[in-house]
Design a protein around this motif. Structure first.
Motif, PDB file in Angstrom:
ATOM      1  N   MET A 275      83.037 118.664 138.080  1.00  0.00           N
ATOM      2  CA  MET A 275      83.389 117.433 138.729  1.00  0.00           C
ATOM      3  C   MET A 275      82.148 116.753 139.302  1.00  0.00           C
ATOM      4  SD  MET A 275      86.007 115.650 139.216  1.00  0.00           S
ATOM      5  CE  MET A 275      87.286 115.076 140.218  1.00  0.00           C
ATOM      6  N   GLU A 276      81.255 117.544 139.852  1.00  0.00           N
ATOM      7  CA  GLU A 276      80.029 116.968 140.414  1.00  0.00           C
ATOM      8  C   GLU A 276      79.199 116.285 139.336  1.00  0.00           C
ATOM      9  OE1 GLU A 276      77.769 119.718 142.752  1.00  0.00           O
ATOM     10  OE2 GLU A 276      79.575 120.509 143.689  1.00  0.00           O
ATOM     11  N   ALA A 277      79.184 116.862 138.138  1.00  0.00           N
ATOM     12  CA  ALA A 277      78.409 116.276 137.036  1.00  0.00           C
ATOM     13  C   ALA A 277      78.935 114.892 136.679  1.00  0.00           C
ATOM     14  CB  ALA A 277      78.447 117.189 135.816  1.00  0.00           C
ATOM     15  N   VAL A 278      80.252 114.721 136.725  1.00  0.00           N
ATOM     16  CA  VAL A 278      80.842 113.419 136.428  1.00  0.00           C
ATOM     17  C   VAL A 278      80.448 112.407 137.490  1.00  0.00           C
ATOM     18  CG1 VAL A 278      83.013 112.143 136.190  1.00  0.00           C
ATOM     19  CG2 VAL A 278      82.772 114.405 135.166  1.00  0.00           C
ATOM     20  N   VAL A 279      80.525 112.821 138.738  1.00  0.00           N
ATOM     21  CA  VAL A 279      80.151 111.925 139.836  1.00  0.00           C
ATOM     22  C   VAL A 279      78.679 111.556 139.747  1.00  0.00           C
ATOM     23  CG1 VAL A 279      79.927 111.717 142.339  1.00  0.00           C
ATOM     24  CG2 VAL A 279      81.972 112.769 141.351  1.00  0.00           C
ATOM     25  N   GLU A 280      77.838 112.541 139.461  1.00  0.00           N
ATOM     26  CA  GLU A 280      76.406 112.281 139.375  1.00  0.00           C
ATOM     27  C   GLU A 280      76.054 111.413 138.172  1.00  0.00           C
ATOM     28  OE1 GLU A 280      74.359 116.000 139.511  1.00  0.00           O
ATOM     29  OE2 GLU A 280      75.150 116.494 141.481  1.00  0.00           O
ATOM     30  N   SER A 281      76.796 111.528 137.090  1.00  0.00           N
ATOM     31  CA  SER A 281      76.502 110.728 135.899  1.00  0.00           C
ATOM     32  C   SER A 281      76.949 109.274 136.068  1.00  0.00           C
ATOM     33  CB  SER A 281      77.167 111.323 134.670  1.00  0.00           C
ATOM     34  OG  SER A 281      78.567 111.100 134.724  1.00  0.00           O
ATOM     35  N   ARG A 282      77.746 109.038 137.085  1.00  0.00           N
ATOM     36  CA  ARG A 282      78.271 107.696 137.367  1.00  0.00           C
ATOM     37  C   ARG A 282      78.995 107.114 136.155  1.00  0.00           C
ATOM     38  NH1 ARG A 282      74.413 105.082 141.781  1.00  0.00           N
ATOM     39  NH2 ARG A 282      73.664 107.016 142.655  1.00  0.00           N
ATOM     40  N   ALA A 283      79.803 107.956 135.537  1.00  0.00           N
ATOM     41  CA  ALA A 283      80.576 107.527 134.378  1.00  0.00           C
ATOM     42  C   ALA A 283      81.505 106.388 134.785  1.00  0.00           C
ATOM     43  CB  ALA A 283      81.388 108.693 133.824  1.00  0.00           C
ATOM     44  N   ARG A 284      81.595 105.409 133.934  1.00  0.00           N
ATOM     45  CA  ARG A 284      82.435 104.242 134.202  1.00  0.00           C
ATOM     46  C   ARG A 284      83.572 104.186 133.194  1.00  0.00           C
ATOM     47  NH1 ARG A 284      80.667 103.785 138.889  1.00  0.00           N
ATOM     48  NH2 ARG A 284      78.664 102.816 139.240  1.00  0.00           N
ATOM     49  N   LEU A 285      84.731 103.795 133.679  1.00  0.00           N
ATOM     50  CA  LEU A 285      85.889 103.611 132.819  1.00  0.00           C
ATOM     51  C   LEU A 285      85.976 102.147 132.421  1.00  0.00           C
ATOM     52  CD1 LEU A 285      88.610 105.618 134.786  1.00  0.00           C
ATOM     53  CD2 LEU A 285      87.216 106.414 132.882  1.00  0.00           C
ATOM     54  N   ASN A 286      86.361 101.908 131.164  1.00  0.00           N
ATOM     55  CA  ASN A 286      86.614 100.520 130.791  1.00  0.00           C
ATOM     56  C   ASN A 286      87.994 100.128 131.314  1.00  0.00           C
ATOM     57  OD1 ASN A 286      88.605 101.307 128.876  1.00  0.00           O
ATOM     58  ND2 ASN A 286      87.058 101.509 127.280  1.00  0.00           N
ATOM     59  N   GLU A 287      88.392  98.895 131.107  1.00  0.00           N
ATOM     60  CA  GLU A 287      89.657  98.402 131.670  1.00  0.00           C
ATOM     61  C   GLU A 287      90.866  99.176 131.147  1.00  0.00           C
ATOM     62  OE1 GLU A 287      90.174  94.188 131.364  1.00  0.00           O
ATOM     63  OE2 GLU A 287      88.101  93.801 131.937  1.00  0.00           O
ATOM     64  N   VAL A 288      90.847  99.490 129.879  1.00  0.00           N
ATOM     65  CA  VAL A 288      91.981 100.212 129.280  1.00  0.00           C
ATOM     66  C   VAL A 288      92.048 101.636 129.821  1.00  0.00           C
ATOM     67  CG1 VAL A 288      92.929 101.082 127.109  1.00  0.00           C
ATOM     68  CG2 VAL A 288      91.948  98.795 127.205  1.00  0.00           C
ATOM     69  N   GLN A 289      90.910 102.295 129.914  1.00  0.00           N
ATOM     70  CA  GLN A 289      90.885 103.651 130.457  1.00  0.00           C
ATOM     71  C   GLN A 289      91.319 103.659 131.913  1.00  0.00           C
ATOM     72  OE1 GLN A 289      86.795 104.421 129.566  1.00  0.00           O
ATOM     73  NE2 GLN A 289      87.266 105.490 127.653  1.00  0.00           N
ATOM     74  N   ARG A 290      90.924 102.641 132.659  1.00  0.00           N
ATOM     75  CA  ARG A 290      91.320 102.536 134.063  1.00  0.00           C
ATOM     76  C   ARG A 290      92.831 102.348 134.183  1.00  0.00           C
ATOM     77  NH1 ARG A 290      89.478 103.934 139.082  1.00  0.00           N
ATOM     78  NH2 ARG A 290      90.939 102.962 140.476  1.00  0.00           N
ATOM     79  N   LEU A 291      93.396 101.507 133.308  1.00  0.00           N
ATOM     80  CA  LEU A 291      94.842 101.307 133.301  1.00  0.00           C
ATOM     81  C   LEU A 291      95.558 102.622 133.009  1.00  0.00           C
ATOM     82  CD1 LEU A 291      97.438  99.593 133.248  1.00  0.00           C
ATOM     83  CD2 LEU A 291      96.955  99.160 130.832  1.00  0.00           C
ATOM     84  N   ALA A 292      95.086 103.350 132.004  1.00  0.00           N
ATOM     85  CA  ALA A 292      95.698 104.637 131.654  1.00  0.00           C
ATOM     86  C   ALA A 292      95.603 105.611 132.826  1.00  0.00           C
ATOM     87  CB  ALA A 292      95.034 105.222 130.413  1.00  0.00           C
ATOM     88  N   TYR A 293      94.451 105.648 133.476  1.00  0.00           N
ATOM     89  CA  TYR A 293      94.285 106.540 134.629  1.00  0.00           C
ATOM     90  C   TYR A 293      95.225 106.137 135.765  1.00  0.00           C
ATOM     91  CZ  TYR A 293      92.426 108.815 138.711  1.00  0.00           C
ATOM     92  OH  TYR A 293      92.321 109.542 139.861  1.00  0.00           O
ATOM     93  N   ASP A 294      95.323 104.839 136.031  1.00  0.00           N
ATOM     94  CA  ASP A 294      96.197 104.364 137.105  1.00  0.00           C
ATOM     95  C   ASP A 294      97.664 104.718 136.826  1.00  0.00           C
ATOM     96  OD1 ASP A 294      94.055 103.363 138.520  1.00  0.00           O
ATOM     97  OD2 ASP A 294      94.342 101.282 137.858  1.00  0.00           O
TER      98      ASP A 294
END
Length: 71
Positions: free
Chosen positions: A1-20
């Motif tokens: 989980m820390e690696a994801v936070v450190e990489s500052r991965a960004r979700l596109n709009e569709v991925q954000r919608l799916a996550y929400d």
């Protein structure tokens, strides 16, 4: 989980919608509504999944077969 936070991965709009939709499904008490929200989250990602399959070069059945056998 820390690696994801450190990489500052960004979700596109569709991925954000799916996550929400996925995250919101946990607050639903009705099983049918929860199922519907989870299916909507998957459907939102279909285009991304299709792109990944095309890039992999594998026929679709080779990717889907292990999923069918595992269930």
């Amino acid at each position: 989980m820390e690696a994801v936070v450190e990489s500052r991965a960004r979700l596109n709009e569709v991925q954000r919608l799916a996550y929400d939709l996925y995250a919101a499904s946990f607050s639903e008490s009705n099983a049918d509504a929860r199922f519907m929200m989870l299916m909507m989250a998957l459907e939102a990602l279909i285009d991304d999944i299709e792109k990944l399959l095309a890039q992999s070069g594998l026929p679709r059945w080779e990717v889907a077969l292990p999923l069918c056998v595992a269930s």
